[in-house]
Design a protein around this motif. Structure first.
Motif, PDB file in Angstrom:
ATOM      1  N   ASN A   1       1.366   7.345  -8.956  1.00  0.00           N
ATOM      2  CA  ASN A   1       0.992   7.542  -7.584  1.00  0.00           C
ATOM      3  C   ASN A   1      -0.285   5.921  -7.425  1.00  0.00           C
ATOM      4  N   ARG A   2      -0.531   6.309  -6.342  1.00  0.00           N
ATOM      5  CA  ARG A   2      -2.061   5.858  -6.069  1.00  0.00           C
ATOM      6  C   ARG A   2      -3.310   5.983  -6.596  1.00  0.00           C
TER       7      ARG A   2
ATOM      8  N   THR B   1       0.952  -3.854  -9.185  1.00  0.00           N
ATOM      9  CA  THR B   1       0.845  -3.080 -10.021  1.00  0.00           C
ATOM     10  C   THR B   1       2.178  -2.214  -9.786  1.00  0.00           C
ATOM     11  N   VAL B   2       1.795  -0.904  -8.616  1.00  0.00           N
ATOM     12  CA  VAL B   2       3.186  -0.104  -8.418  1.00  0.00           C
ATOM     13  C   VAL B   2       4.508  -1.295  -8.570  1.00  0.00           C
ATOM     14  N   GLN B   3       4.543  -1.710  -7.211  1.00  0.00           N
ATOM     15  CA  GLN B   3       6.350  -2.205  -7.349  1.00  0.00           C
ATOM     16  C   GLN B   3       6.279  -2.820  -8.668  1.00  0.00           C
TER      17      GLN B   3
ATOM     18  N   SER C   1       7.296   5.829  -6.879  1.00  0.00           N
ATOM     19  CA  SER C   1       6.255   5.332  -6.075  1.00  0.00           C
ATOM     20  C   SER C   1       6.415   4.858  -4.128  1.00  0.00           C
ATOM     21  N   TYR C   2       4.838   4.587  -3.875  1.00  0.00           N
ATOM     22  CA  TYR C   2       4.746   3.933  -2.385  1.00  0.00           C
ATOM     23  C   TYR C   2       4.533   2.902  -2.268  1.00  0.00           C
ATOM     24  N   LEU C   3       5.008   2.174  -1.006  1.00  0.00           N
ATOM     25  CA  LEU C   3       4.497   0.408  -1.133  1.00  0.00           C
ATOM     26  C   LEU C   3       4.574   0.404   0.480  1.00  0.00           C
TER      27      LEU C   3
END
Length: 298
Positions: A163-164, A195-197, A208-210
């Motif tokens: 998650n963010r 970072t999530v990527q 996750s989501y981008l």
């Protein structure tokens, strides 16, 4: 008499030439150059990491023609951008969310400059074996009800939710569209799209989501209810997960800050840079969204 008429004609032709030259100059400006400004000073823009790449690139281009203006662009999340611009710590607060949506921020003191639209997509590690989910299934993943990809026809592999962090505009937009008030499952949290990527691309079973601008061939974006995450689908609200990219100022933008924000709405940004970098021009939207999330046709 003939000599006097000749002189009059030459004077008239000179005047016409001057007018045409002026028109040519105006046309060049309207077609996208970052017009040189007499202003000088330092601009700091802080906030949304989804908007950060666009503002950084635009700032670099703008400064080529405006040597006296120095622009620094930083991330930190939409919440931080809104808080800092409200406190007067920075000139611009970049945000994926309306100021009205952020607790502790007095939106009446801020002026909203919408500079682009960003679509956001759920993304998974490429080995998950899933290409499409329903909105209901996506909600169940992020609330912890679905925990293995085999439940969705994918690989027999545990789902790892990323998650963010709280305060992220990307997270707020995603949860408003998908969770609809439900509580997200406890999971690791990250501060930025970049970072999530990296985590999703390297962690088996991760989701996750981008922002669209961060999609690449290292992660797999999911369709939702057979609708693909494309610019065209965002423009008509067929794809539901999107937000405006806001550049907020504390009161009316002035001097160098006003010049830069005006440049963000120029043709060179809106018709060229925005599309190249994975965003959607504010002028291409067929719908509009208010601060409460209601969507209407333009």
């Amino acid at each position: 008499m003939k000599k006097r008429n000749l002189i009059s004609t030459l004077v008239m032709l000179g005047a016409v030439g001057t007018v045409l030259a002026g028109c040519g100059s105006n046309n060049a400006s309207s077609n996208g150059s970052s017009d040189a400004s007499d202003h000088s000073g330092k601009i700091t823009a802080v906030g949304s990491t989804a908007l950060q790449p666009l503002v950084e690139k635009a700032a670099g281009n703008f400064q080529k023609d405006n040597k006296k203006i120095d622009i620094t662009v930083q991330g930190g999340g939409s919440g931080q951008g809104l808080s800092q611009v409200q406190d007067g710590a920075v000139a611009i607060g970049n945000s994926d969310i309306f100021a009205e949506s952020k607790d502790g921020v007095d939106a009446k003191k801020l002026v909203d400059h919408k500079v682009a639209v960003v679509g956001m997509a759920p993304v998974v590690n490429k080995d998950a074996g899933v290409d499409n989910v329903t909105m209901s299934q996506l909600k169940d993943i992020f609330t912890g009800k679905i925990t293995n990809w085999k439940e969705l026809g994918g690989k027999d592999e545990k789902i790892t939710v990323v998650n963010r962090a709280q305060g992220s505009g990307t997270r707020a937009t995603f949860e408003d569209a998908v969770l609809k008030g439900a509580t997200a499952v406890k999971s690791q949290e990250q501060d930025s799209n970049g970072t999530v990527q990296k985590i999703v691309s390297s962690t088996p079973g991760a989701i996750s989501y981008l922002a669209f601008s961060y999609l690449n061939d290292q992660v797999k974006p999911l369709s939702i209810d057979k609708v693909k995450p494309t610019d065209a689908n965002v423009e008509t609200n067929k794809w539901k997960i999107w937000s405006y990219e806001h550049m907020y100022t504390n009161g009316k933008a002035k001097n160098a800050t006003a010049d830069f924000i005006k440049y963000m709405d120029s043709e060179s940004v809106q018709k060229d840079l925005v599309k190249k970098m994975g965003y959607i021009s504010i002028h291409n939207m067929k719908v509009e969204k208010d601060s409460k999330g209601a969507v209407t046709d333009k």
